[in-house]
Design a protein around this motif. Structure first.
Motif, short mmCIF file in Angstrom:
data_model
loop_
_atom_site.label_atom_id
_atom_site.label_comp_id
_atom_site.label_asym_id
_atom_site.label_seq_id
_atom_site.Cartn_x
_atom_site.Cartn_y
_atom_site.Cartn_z
N GLY A 152 -10.33 -8.18 -5.95
CA GLY A 152 -9.99 -8.49 -7.29
C GLY A 152 -8.31 -8.50 -7.63
N TRP A 153 -7.72 -8.49 -6.52
CA TRP A 153 -6.13 -8.84 -6.46
C TRP A 153 -5.52 -8.94 -4.97
N SER A 154 -4.30 -9.63 -5.01
CA SER A 154 -3.98 -10.30 -3.84
C SER A 154 -2.94 -9.07 -3.16
N GLY A 155 -2.47 -8.23 -4.07
CA GLY A 155 -1.21 -7.34 -3.52
C GLY A 155 -1.46 -5.88 -4.15
N SER A 156 -0.34 -5.22 -4.18
CA SER A 156 -0.44 -3.84 -4.53
C SER A 156 0.33 -3.69 -5.97
N PHE A 157 0.32 -2.69 -6.76
CA PHE A 157 0.71 -2.40 -7.90
C PHE A 157 2.34 -2.45 -7.97
N ILE A 158 2.70 -1.71 -6.74
CA ILE A 158 4.33 -1.85 -6.60
C ILE A 158 4.73 -3.36 -6.33
N ASP A 159 3.90 -4.30 -5.66
CA ASP A 159 4.29 -5.72 -5.63
C ASP A 159 4.31 -6.30 -6.94
N GLN A 160 3.52 -5.97 -7.67
CA GLN A 160 3.44 -6.69 -9.33
C GLN A 160 4.82 -6.13 -9.82
N LEU A 161 5.08 -4.72 -9.82
CA LEU A 161 6.14 -4.41 -10.51
C LEU A 161 7.52 -5.19 -9.89
#
Length: 342
Positions: free
Chosen positions: A236-245
């Motif tokens: 459901g995602w390719s990376g982390s929340f910190i990546d997205q931030l």
């Protein structure tokens, strides 16, 4: 529609029999007791061998901490890195093995980072002459960051040597002081090393990016790539929340950025964003400063901008205020920068 948030430090998605098992096997080969190694991680050895257990980045970090302490050897991170890529992680490892070039391998490493390197995120820059690869912290690596960094650097060197059939002339800038075990860097990375840099970056002449690699199978690679994409979609995602931030801050670096605006972009309250960042051992200002630092270094050293141009780009009202901030980010005045992207 709001984008689903990426994984966090307590999200259990890392297959215990993949990267964690690589470290476990290294420790066992050196006579470390498995119970001591797994203490505090919430894992038993039988969980790993079952092939079913999933662990969080925090659990993986605890395993790394235990391995560091029990192995007590300067070469541990490098030997771990030597074994990491392409790995034996199913279709994603097959896809990486059949990369036709360095460009394709690095793109797959970035695309499938949650499956191949869940603790640090690979990022790529290049100009006409040089390719630059650096990493950002995905979910709060804390005291284990240098161990993980050494492993990631070694993993890419070993992977590219294995798949290209030759040792590529990587050059390294390291964002920390020269360690006492410098000989391990010479053995595993080479002698083109510069410590006390502003970022940890590995660089290579651009001519190597598109050179064809000898043993790639286009058909096998395409099939493995499709299966890897399906696995990623299931997560459901390719990376982390910190990546997205980081990506959001980087993309909007010229806009007014504060906690409230960014929280709104992620459809959460400022208090929720603060709590989420605190859980990962960081804060909003630290993340904003990191993105600004990376952009400033890029503009100075790859674009040749002046102090005034960088300050204007980052929307500082005056150059003096910018210089003060830059020194806080890097420990240096802009005039004290050494060449990083060379």
């Amino acid at each position: 529609m709001t984008m689903p948030l990426g994984y966090e430090c307590d999200t259990r998605f890392i297959a215990a029999h993949h990267q964690p098992a690589v470290l476990i096997d290294l420790a066992l080969s050196r006579g470390i007791d498995s119970h001591q190694l797994l203490r505090g991680s919430g894992l038993f050895y039988e969980d790993v061998t079952s092939g079913e257990a999933r662990i969080s980045p925090d659990q993986f970090r605890m395993l790394i901490s235990n391995a560091q302490r029990l192995l007590a050897a300067d070469d541990s991170s490098f030997l771990f890195g030597q074994r990491l890529l392409p790995g034996h992680y199913g279709e994603v490892s097959h896809a990486l093995t059949h990369s036709a070039s360095l460009q394709q391998a690095l793109e797959q490493l970035r695309q499938f980072r949650a499956l191949l390197c869940p603790l640090l995120t690979p990022r790529m820059l290049h100009d006409e002459k040089q390719l630059h690869l650096f990493w950002t912290d995905s979910c709060g690596t804390g005291e284990q960051q240098r161990f993980i960094t050494e492993a990631c650097l070694t993993a890419v060197v070993a992977l590219t040597r294995r798949l290209s059939g030759t040792r590529l002339p990587w050059r390294f800038h390291l964002a920390y002081a020269q360690p006492r075990h410098i000989e391990q860097y010479w053995v595993h990375l080479g002698e083109e090393l510069a410590f006390d840099s502003q970022m940890t970056v590995m660089s290579l002449p651009m001519e190597y990016l598109h050179q064809p690699w000898p043993n790639a199978s286009a058909t096998a690679g395409r099939v493995a790539l499709q299966a890897s994409q399906a696995q990623l979609e299931k997560l459901g995602w390719s990376g982390s929340f910190i990546d997205q931030l980081y990506d959001h801050l980087h993309a909007n670096i010229r806009s007014p950025l504060n906690l409230e605006r960014v929280a709104q972009a992620f459809d959460m309250s400022p208090a929720s964003l603060k709590r989420k960042l605190h859980k990962h051992g960081t804060g909003f200002q630290e993340q904003l400063d990191l993105a600004r630092k990376h952009v400033a270094l890029y503009l100075y050293q790859m674009k040749g901008y002046s102090n005034e141009e960088v300050a204007n780009y980052l929307c500082f009202n005056d150059t003096t205020n910018f210089r003060r901030s830059f020194k806080r980010w890097t420990g240096l005045a802009p005039s004290g920068l050494r060449q990083l992207f060379d």
